[in-house]
Design an enzyme around this catalytic site. Structure first.
Site, PDB file in Angstrom:
ATOM      1  N   SER A  30       0.953  -1.067  -0.094  1.00  0.00           N
ATOM      2  CA  SER A  30       0.031   0.078   0.046  1.00  0.00           C
ATOM      3  C   SER A  30       0.880   1.177   0.010  1.00  0.00           C
ATOM      4  CB  SER A  30      -1.111  -0.011   1.250  1.00  0.00           C
ATOM      5  OG  SER A  30      -1.919  -1.045   1.183  1.00  0.00           O
ATOM      6  N   HIS A  61      -3.360  -0.393  -4.436  1.00  0.00           N
ATOM      7  CA  HIS A  61      -2.592  -1.489  -5.380  1.00  0.00           C
ATOM      8  C   HIS A  61      -3.017  -1.435  -6.580  1.00  0.00           C
ATOM      9  CE1 HIS A  61      -1.348  -3.740  -1.538  1.00  0.00           C
ATOM     10  NE2 HIS A  61      -2.228  -2.919  -0.903  1.00  0.00           N
ATOM     11  N   HIS A  83      -4.424  -9.926  -1.172  1.00  0.00           N
ATOM     12  CA  HIS A  83      -4.471 -10.191   0.407  1.00  0.00           C
ATOM     13  C   HIS A  83      -5.624 -11.265   0.569  1.00  0.00           C
ATOM     14  CE1 HIS A  83      -3.169  -5.988  -0.194  1.00  0.00           C
ATOM     15  NE2 HIS A  83      -2.603  -6.008   0.944  1.00  0.00           N
ATOM     16  N   TYR A  85      -7.613 -11.338   3.054  1.00  0.00           N
ATOM     17  CA  TYR A  85      -8.887 -10.716   3.444  1.00  0.00           C
ATOM     18  C   TYR A  85      -9.778 -10.436   2.337  1.00  0.00           C
ATOM     19  CZ  TYR A  85      -6.736  -6.201   2.556  1.00  0.00           C
ATOM     20  OH  TYR A  85      -6.142  -5.014   2.179  1.00  0.00           O
ATOM     21  N   GLU A  86      -9.197 -10.368   1.122  1.00  0.00           N
ATOM     22  CA  GLU A  86     -10.105 -10.178  -0.092  1.00  0.00           C
ATOM     23  C   GLU A  86     -10.968 -11.034  -0.563  1.00  0.00           C
ATOM     24  OE1 GLU A  86      -8.022  -7.425  -3.134  1.00  0.00           O
ATOM     25  OE2 GLU A  86      -6.226  -8.178  -2.067  1.00  0.00           O
ATOM     26  N   ALA A 113       2.685  -1.392   4.198  1.00  0.00           N
ATOM     27  CA  ALA A 113       2.400  -0.776   5.245  1.00  0.00           C
ATOM     28  C   ALA A 113       1.895  -1.263   6.487  1.00  0.00           C
ATOM     29  CB  ALA A 113       1.042   0.315   4.961  1.00  0.00           C
ATOM     30  N   MET A 211      -1.259  -6.717   7.502  1.00  0.00           N
ATOM     31  CA  MET A 211      -2.266  -7.627   7.090  1.00  0.00           C
ATOM     32  C   MET A 211      -1.817  -8.456   5.540  1.00  0.00           C
ATOM     33  SD  MET A 211      -5.760  -5.430   7.325  1.00  0.00           S
ATOM     34  CE  MET A 211      -6.075  -4.315   8.617  1.00  0.00           C
ATOM     35  N   SER A 212      -0.454  -8.786   5.597  1.00  0.00           N
ATOM     36  CA  SER A 212       0.111  -9.127   4.293  1.00  0.00           C
ATOM     37  C   SER A 212       1.542  -9.688   4.608  1.00  0.00           C
ATOM     38  CB  SER A 212       0.174  -7.977   3.278  1.00  0.00           C
ATOM     39  OG  SER A 212       1.132  -7.207   3.819  1.00  0.00           O
ATOM     40  N   ASN A 235       1.013   4.369  10.807  1.00  0.00           N
ATOM     41  CA  ASN A 235       0.103   4.782  11.952  1.00  0.00           C
ATOM     42  C   ASN A 235       0.661   4.015  13.150  1.00  0.00           C
ATOM     43  OD1 ASN A 235      -1.463   2.437   9.921  1.00  0.00           O
ATOM     44  ND2 ASN A 235      -2.035   2.199  12.480  1.00  0.00           N
ATOM     45  N   HIS A 247      -7.785   3.694   6.559  1.00  0.00           N
ATOM     46  CA  HIS A 247      -6.733   3.193   5.521  1.00  0.00           C
ATOM     47  C   HIS A 247      -6.332   4.505   4.867  1.00  0.00           C
ATOM     48  CE1 HIS A 247      -4.770   0.853   2.581  1.00  0.00           C
ATOM     49  NE2 HIS A 247      -5.487   1.302   1.537  1.00  0.00           N
TER      50      HIS A 247
END
Length: 272
Positions: A30, A61, A83, A85-86, A113, A211-212, A235, A247
């Site tokens: 990201s 992306h 990902h 989660y997709e 990120a 998350m990746s 963050n 996001h």
């Protein structure tokens, strides 16, 4: 058709579209896409055109392969990733790693990120990953093992190559970036973590959460590829500050550090 055969078809599809024979690969997470404009002789191929590949749906992306040259290094760049989660299977998430191996790539640099778990970090910091924690309960190697790709029980004690880590450290300093080093914790998302989950991750030794990246690292190491990874602390993780997460904050922080981080990646790829 076996996984190695599927990857071979996709690799041939890409190689037929460029004179470049990539030696190294880069996965842009990201907000990391600023490097694309720096490639010489770039050939772009959308994921949707590549046999067997799924399409990325996340803002930030681009969802395309870019093959070209960085300095003297021929590279294959994933501009955006897939990902878990997709809704993709982990086999589909790591399929690009299989394709890179089939293309002859032996070294891969992954970026992402991440939220800062370590309270001494701050947004905009670069963290070079030295190890990871997988808290998802999932693994891309579940199921039958394709012996043509790698062993049933791959060693993960040196998942992140020490020599590549040192090259990354040097590249960061040369780019004017003071790098941190730390442990990346993978959680599935897409919801951001709760403050309690972040406290747990900190107790377990995590410095950042995201998350990746981890499934790709596992897959690449399964095939004997050398791996380095870099995280932008976009963050502070949940509960560190009294504010909500979004996001947009991720993308805004990446936009702020993009010039320096692009210099870092260019310098690192030229060293490979």
């Amino acid at each position: 058709m076996s996984e190695s055969q599927r990857a071979g078809l996709a690799a041939r599809f890409l190689l037929d579209r460029t004179p470049v024979q990539p030696r190294a690969a880069l996965v842009l997470g990201s907000g990391w896409g600023g490097l694309i404009g720096e490639l010489r002789g770039a050939v772009r191929v959308p994921y949707a055109q590549v046999p067997g590949m799924k399409v990325s749906t996340v803002p930030g992306h681009a969802g395309e392969w870019v093959l070209g040259q960085i300095g003297s290094t021929p590279v294959a760049v994933m501009s955006g990733r897939l990902h878990y989660y997709e809704g993709h299977s982990l086999a589909d998430v790591v399929f690009p790693m299989r394709v890179l191996k089939a293309m002859g790539v032996e070294t891969v640099v992954l970026t992402n990120a991440a939220g800062a778990v370590n309270t001494s970090f701050q947004p905009g910091d670069l963290m070079l990953v030295v190890d990871h924690i997988n808290l998802t309960g999932a693994n891309p190697l579940f199921g039958p093992n394709d012996e043509a790709l790698g062993p049933r029980f791959p060693d993960m004690s040196r998942a992140y190559d020490p020599e590549l880590l040192e090259l990354a450290r040097q590249a960061a300093l040369e780019a004017g970036v003071t790098p941190r080093q730390g442990v990346y914790c993978w959680m599935t998302g897409p919801s951001f973590e709760t403050p309690a989950e972040i406290r747990m991750a900190r107790v377990l030794g995590a410095d950042a959460v995201g998350m990746s990246t981890v499934p790709e690292v596992i897959c690449a190491r399964h095939m004997g590829m050398r791996v380095a990874a870099a995280s932008c602390m976009t963050n502070m993780a949940a509960g560190v500050l009294d504010q909500p997460l979004s996001h947009q904050e991720v993308l805004d922080t990446m936009a702020r550090v993009r010039p320096a981080f692009t210099r870092f990646l260019l310098g690192l790829m030229e060293k490979l």
